[in-house]
Design an enzyme around this catalytic site. Structure first.
Site, PDB file in Angstrom:
ATOM      1  N   ASP A 135       1.340  -1.043   0.047  1.00  0.00           N
ATOM      2  CA  ASP A 135      -0.242  -0.439  -0.292  1.00  0.00           C
ATOM      3  C   ASP A 135       0.855   1.537  -0.161  1.00  0.00           C
ATOM      4  OD1 ASP A 135       1.097   0.031   2.197  1.00  0.00           O
ATOM      5  OD2 ASP A 135      -1.235  -0.863   3.319  1.00  0.00           O
ATOM      6  N   ARG A 193      12.645  11.784   5.805  1.00  0.00           N
ATOM      7  CA  ARG A 193      14.544  11.370   6.198  1.00  0.00           C
ATOM      8  C   ARG A 193      15.600  11.858   4.853  1.00  0.00           C
ATOM      9  NH1 ARG A 193      14.658   4.440   5.793  1.00  0.00           N
ATOM     10  NH2 ARG A 193      14.218   4.679   3.074  1.00  0.00           N
ATOM     11  N   ARG A 200      21.360   2.836  -2.955  1.00  0.00           N
ATOM     12  CA  ARG A 200      22.411   0.906  -2.475  1.00  0.00           C
ATOM     13  C   ARG A 200      23.118   0.099  -3.431  1.00  0.00           C
ATOM     14  NH1 ARG A 200      16.471   1.400   0.388  1.00  0.00           N
ATOM     15  NH2 ARG A 200      16.456   3.339   0.611  1.00  0.00           N
ATOM     16  N   ASP A 270      19.034  -4.319  -0.629  1.00  0.00           N
ATOM     17  CA  ASP A 270      18.945  -3.704  -1.229  1.00  0.00           C
ATOM     18  C   ASP A 270      18.401  -1.943   0.122  1.00  0.00           C
ATOM     19  OD1 ASP A 270      16.980  -5.040  -0.270  1.00  0.00           O
ATOM     20  OD2 ASP A 270      15.263  -4.199  -0.117  1.00  0.00           O
ATOM     21  N   ASN A 271      19.377  -2.874   1.409  1.00  0.00           N
ATOM     22  CA  ASN A 271      19.160  -2.140   2.243  1.00  0.00           C
ATOM     23  C   ASN A 271      20.590  -1.658   2.849  1.00  0.00           C
ATOM     24  OD1 ASN A 271      16.403  -1.601   2.723  1.00  0.00           O
ATOM     25  ND2 ASN A 271      16.484  -3.769   4.288  1.00  0.00           N
ATOM     26  N   ASP A 280      16.929   2.409   6.118  1.00  0.00           N
ATOM     27  CA  ASP A 280      15.552   1.165   5.888  1.00  0.00           C
ATOM     28  C   ASP A 280      15.817   1.414   7.845  1.00  0.00           C
ATOM     29  OD1 ASP A 280      15.644   2.453   3.923  1.00  0.00           O
ATOM     30  OD2 ASP A 280      15.812   0.409   2.780  1.00  0.00           O
TER      31      ASP A 280
HETATM   32  P1  AMP Z   1      11.900  -3.744   3.251  1.00  0.00           P
HETATM   33  O1  AMP Z   1      12.187  -4.547   3.395  1.00  0.00           O
HETATM   34  O2  AMP Z   1      11.318  -2.636   4.609  1.00  0.00           O
HETATM   35  O3  AMP Z   1      13.428  -2.822   3.017  1.00  0.00           O
HETATM   36  O4  AMP Z   1      11.354  -3.506   1.949  1.00  0.00           O
HETATM   37  C1  AMP Z   1      12.392  -4.381   0.598  1.00  0.00           C
HETATM   38  C2  AMP Z   1      10.860  -3.722  -0.007  1.00  0.00           C
HETATM   39  O5  AMP Z   1       9.126  -3.574  -0.024  1.00  0.00           O
HETATM   40  C3  AMP Z   1      11.402  -2.300  -0.773  1.00  0.00           C
HETATM   41  O6  AMP Z   1      10.965  -2.402  -1.980  1.00  0.00           O
HETATM   42  C4  AMP Z   1      10.243  -1.320  -0.182  1.00  0.00           C
HETATM   43  O7  AMP Z   1       9.693  -0.458  -0.908  1.00  0.00           O
HETATM   44  C5  AMP Z   1       9.063  -2.439  -0.312  1.00  0.00           C
HETATM   45  N1  AMP Z   1       7.951  -2.528   1.040  1.00  0.00           N
HETATM   46  C6  AMP Z   1       8.023  -2.081   2.242  1.00  0.00           C
HETATM   47  N2  AMP Z   1       6.403  -2.181   2.616  1.00  0.00           N
HETATM   48  C7  AMP Z   1       6.409  -1.321   1.873  1.00  0.00           C
HETATM   49  C8  AMP Z   1       4.700  -0.838   1.401  1.00  0.00           C
HETATM   50  N3  AMP Z   1       3.486  -0.601   2.784  1.00  0.00           N
HETATM   51  N4  AMP Z   1       4.061  -0.867   0.467  1.00  0.00           N
HETATM   52  C9  AMP Z   1       4.707  -0.466  -0.417  1.00  0.00           C
HETATM   53  N5  AMP Z   1       6.016  -0.902  -0.736  1.00  0.00           N
HETATM   54  C10 AMP Z   1       6.711  -1.794   1.227  1.00  0.00           C
HETATM   55 MG    MG Z   2      13.928  -1.252   2.169  1.00  0.00          MG
END
Ligand code: AMP
Ligand code: MG
Length: 522
Positions: A135, A193, A200, A270-271, A280
């Protein structure tokens, strides 16, 4: 915000996605897509950092303005800016995940202030072309955690993104916290932020995976030109230098994580920032009892890939992925491999120096490896609070007996009755060696203590502290966010008025969701 000096280099110089609709899609031949934040229904400022505002060119009076509220909640777009989401890929939990991208992060703009460049980015401001099935939103609990932790890390001296503002969106967000079929509505929030950029490792992986070699070359050169202008020489030499610089910065960051007991929790490629800043903040956590196997992330509880003690190895694994991504520019494996190998040998030697400095040992001698490994073992015999142990260690004097020394650190034991028999003997043995070692150091007790207290923080953002702030914030009481924010601006100082935060994790927090158990749901 009259001193905010807009200077968009990223969007001006790099390829944009020609499709400007906000539909989920694969984006090739571009490193970003233009997208506007979703307007929040009733934004409200919870907290803003005056320090970070000033850093980017916003005065403290402007923080209170309507323009600040509207800009950093995503309600209005700054004049002469075009928000965008970045395209990147990544390896998640060791597996190639393909295109990810800013699914819920939107870069508002880059600004220039006092000759420094900053990207201002909203997290939780709605869907983007990279939102996949999600979302694009963020909940209050994870936003409070990110907001406070980034600033706490900064003041601990750990490279990190910074937090400018924390706002409620006024909208509700549906989340299943433990992924166990119990979805519930939570308050939505938006954090702004700040970082030099949000590029990344996965940004490079994306271009190589798509075989967009011209874009890869241009993108790498963009990074060198703007973020590492000191790198000069032949192109190939520059790419290698770039990789080496990212590896060095990553190594320094991880060393700081190990020093303060921070566990990132989701070290996917990606982080990982190319600036070597912590990025992140998701299901991160702080070590309470010293346990290298601990991870706060329940999503990773099976393999514990991202456990505390594995962070250096994972950083190296992630750098391998970056090396693979840069390989087509270099076409020679050996120099890349050399950098990867030296990452680990350099880390080990830096780790030793860092760990000894936590012990107040500032010169090297031949038995120091044993002193370190013996302590790592004894710390795990019975739950021992990492922060309290190292902080109290600075009160020990060279003339102390083993018994006196143990008395001084005993407040760090979670189950004091376990410190008897063999465990007590092990502690006595370790302290006997340690006290002898201290006598060979020239520094006086007073000077050593002062130096140790600048390395071993008194206050960290313990998991339960964030949770208390979140529970209160959920009820509309933001006083604990203010208090923790202030406390953690001076984590190395004695702050007698806040002594209550120099305490072990309370029993109720041992296995509470949000304290020791966190998922990626945020
Ligand atoms: P993360 O593990 O939080 O670094 O997220 C991994 C990927 O999922 C990244 O591409 C984020 O942008 C995407 N992501 C995480 N949560 C959401 C969310 N609620 N809506 C859209 N994309 C998300
Ligand atoms: Mg991330």
């Amino acid at each position: 915000m009259k001193n905010l000096k807009i200077n968009n280099r990223f969007t001006a110089e790099l390829p944009a996605d020609p499709n400007e609709t906000n539909e989920t899609r694969q984006v090739s031949n571009a490193v970003f897509s233009y997208v506007n934040p979703t307007k929040p229904s009733n934004p409200k400022l919870i907290h803003a950092s005056k320090e970070v505002a000033e850093l980017v060119g916003i005065s403290k009076d402007e923080i209170k303005s309507e323009a600040f509220l509207n800009t950093f909640s995503g309600k209005e777009i700054l004049p002469e800016t075009r928000p965008y989401a970045m395209c990147y890929a990544g390896h998640q939990f060791g597996n190639w995940a393909g295109q990810l991208g800013d699914g819920r992060a939107i870069n508002l703009t880059e600004v220039e202030h006092n000759n420094d460049f900053f990207t201002l980015q909203l997290k939780g401001a709605g869907k983007t072309p990279y939102s996949r099935t999600a979302d694009g939103l963020a909940v209050l609990r994870s936003s409070v955690r990110e907001y406070l932790c980034a600033e706490a890390m900064y003041h601990l001296g750990v490279p990190t993104t910074r937090s400018l503002s924390l706002m409620l969106s006024g909208d509700l967000v549906l989340r299943d916290i433990l992924y166990n079929g119990n979805p519930a509505y939570e308050k939505g929030a938006i954090v702004c932020r700040v970082a030099p950029s949000f590029i990344r490792f996965g940004s490079f992986e994306m271009l190589t995976a798509r075989n967009e070699l011209k874009n890869l070359k241009d993108f790498t050169e963009y990074n060198i030109k703007h973020y590492f202008p000191e790198i000069k020489g032949e192109p190939k030499e520059q790419y290698l230098q770039f990789f080496k610089t990212v590896a060095d910065k990553t190594r320094e960051m991880i060393l700081h994580w190990q020093r303060v007991g921070f566990v990132h929790g989701v070290m996917n490629t990606d982080n990982m920032s190319i600036h070597g800043v912590t990025i992140d903040y998701g299901p991160y956590g702080w070590l309470e009892n010293y346990d290298p196997n601990w991870t706060p992330n329940t999503t990773d509880s099976q393999n514990r890939r991202y456990r505390f003690g594995n962070q250096p190895q994972i950083a190296q694994w992630n750098l391998y992925q970056l090396a693979n991504a840069l390989y087509p520019l270099i076409n020679e494996a050996e120099p890349l491999e050399k950098i990867l190998e030296s990452f680990f040998t350099d880390f080990e030697s830096d780790y030793k120096t860092m760990f000894l400095s936590k012990l107040g040992v500032f010169t090297l001698s031949k038995n120091d490896d044993k002193l370190i490994t013996a302590l790592e073992t004894v710390l795990q015999l019975s739950e021992t609070d990492m922060t309290i142990f190292f902080r109290n260690l600075s009160t020990i004097q060279k003339i102390d007996s083993v018994e006196t020394a143990i008395e001084k650190i005993k407040n760090s034991f979670y189950i004091p009755e376990e410190i008897s028999g063999d465990i007590l003997d092990s502690w006595k043995k370790w302290f006997a060696v340690y006290l002898e070692r201290l006598k060979t150091e020239e520094l006086s007790d007073e000077n050593r203590s002062e130096k140790m207290n600048a390395i071993n923080p008194k206050y960290v953002l313990r998991n339960y502290m964030s949770q208390l702030a979140i529970d209160a914030a959920d009820q509309g009481d933001y006083s604990l966010i203010d208090e923790l924010y202030l406390l953690l601006q001076k984590p190395y100082d004695e702050q007698p008025e806040y002594e209550k935060w120099f305490a072990k994790r309370p029993d109720w927090a041992r296995s509470k969701v949000g304290c020791s158990m966190l998922s990626c749901s945020s």
